[in-house]
Design an enzyme around this catalytic site. Structure first.
Site, short mmCIF file in Angstrom:
data_model
loop_
_atom_site.label_atom_id
_atom_site.label_comp_id
_atom_site.label_asym_id
_atom_site.label_seq_id
_atom_site.Cartn_x
_atom_site.Cartn_y
_atom_site.Cartn_z
N ILE A 129 0.97 -1.58 0.19
CA ILE A 129 -0.10 -0.23 -0.12
C ILE A 129 1.16 1.43 -0.37
CG2 ILE A 129 -1.75 1.75 1.27
CD1 ILE A 129 -2.64 -1.50 2.06
N ASP A 130 0.93 1.89 -0.90
CA ASP A 130 0.96 3.44 -0.94
C ASP A 130 0.91 4.29 -0.71
OD1 ASP A 130 3.82 1.89 -2.80
OD2 ASP A 130 3.13 2.47 -4.37
N ILE A 131 1.27 5.08 0.27
CA ILE A 131 0.41 6.35 0.66
C ILE A 131 1.34 7.68 0.52
CG2 ILE A 131 -0.35 7.38 2.89
CD1 ILE A 131 -1.65 4.95 2.31
#
Length: 255
Positions: A129-131
């Site tokens: 999950i890239d934030i």
């Protein structure tokens, strides 16, 4: 054995080992096979190889390179990049890789997470999950394929992935990538309070103090790129890994 894994995360681009800053400006830092051999000698806990061009280029996983990496690794290997189907995942596992890391495919087809987990076990599936934070510092899911912020609730997405069968969540923070200024511990803490699976923190590590902060915030494992491939203020390329005794001392949060 360390209570919290310390994982080098190697980025691939067109067959070479690169390092980015904030997901931009990839700099070539060497041959990935040579890096793997050095990490073998240093007896790292686990290794992660992420091909940052495989999905965007449409080429898919480079199975020849993956076979080479798996053959060289003396430690558990996780691979991510370009995986779109169960057949591709199966081939990668057959080559000797222990874990698959999904990001773009998990966003577009959550059933792929379930199908891989059902066949190979949840422990074999990592969802990345890239934030990225906006100008108001609000965290948003970021699509590395589209290079755009996504409107999905990021914690809701993380929970959906674990419910689908993901055994681990890799939390990668765009704004910290390659900066060596510390993890976004606020996001680590939020994710740790929301999901029931191990979290791997990635993005921002510059020293063992940073890793300890992420572990205190709830990370089960810490991953890093720049910290293991650069040395000194001028970022000279040098593959390195902390001494076991230093990691054991710094990451034992029971003390």
């Amino acid at each position: 054995m360390l209570r919290h894994r310390v994982i080098p995360a190697l980025l691939l681009r067109k067959g070479g080992l690169v390092k980015t800053r904030r997901f931009k400006d990839p700099v070539y830092v060497g041959d990935p096979t040579n890096a793997i051999r050095i990490f073998n000698d240093k007896e790292v806990d686990e290794l992660m190889v992420l091909d940052i061009e495989a999905t965007r280029s449409g080429a898919g996983p480079d199975f020849g390179a993956i076979e080479l990496f798996a053959g060289e690794c003396f430690m558990p290997l996780a691979y991510g990049g370009g995986i779109q189907t169960l057949d591709q995942a199966a081939r990668i596992f057959d080559l000797g890789v222990e874990k698959i890391c999904l990001q773009t495919a998990a966003l577009s087809d959550v059933s792929l997470v379930t199908r891989i987990a059902e066949r190979y076990g949840s422990q074999s599936v990592i969802v990345s999950i890239d934030i990225k934070r906006d100008w108001r510092k609000r965290p948003w899911l970021y699509g590395s394929y589209s290079k755009k912020l996504l409107t999905l609730d990021w914690l809701g997405h993380a929970n959906k992935m674990t419910q689908a069968g993901a055994g681990e969540i890799l939390l990668n923070v765009v704004d910290r990538d390659g900066m060596m200024s510390g993890y976004d511990v606020e996001l680590v803490r939020s994710l740790a309070g929301s999901v029931q699976v191990p979290i791997i923190a990635l993005g921002g590590a510059g020293n063992l103090d940073h890793m300890r902060e992420a572990v205190v915030a709830g990370a089960s494992a810490v991953a890093a790129g720049s910290m293991f491939v650069f040395h000194g203020p001028h970022r000279a390329v040098l593959i390195t890994y902390p001494r076991y005794q230093d990691m054991e001392r710094m990451l034992d949060i029971s003390k």
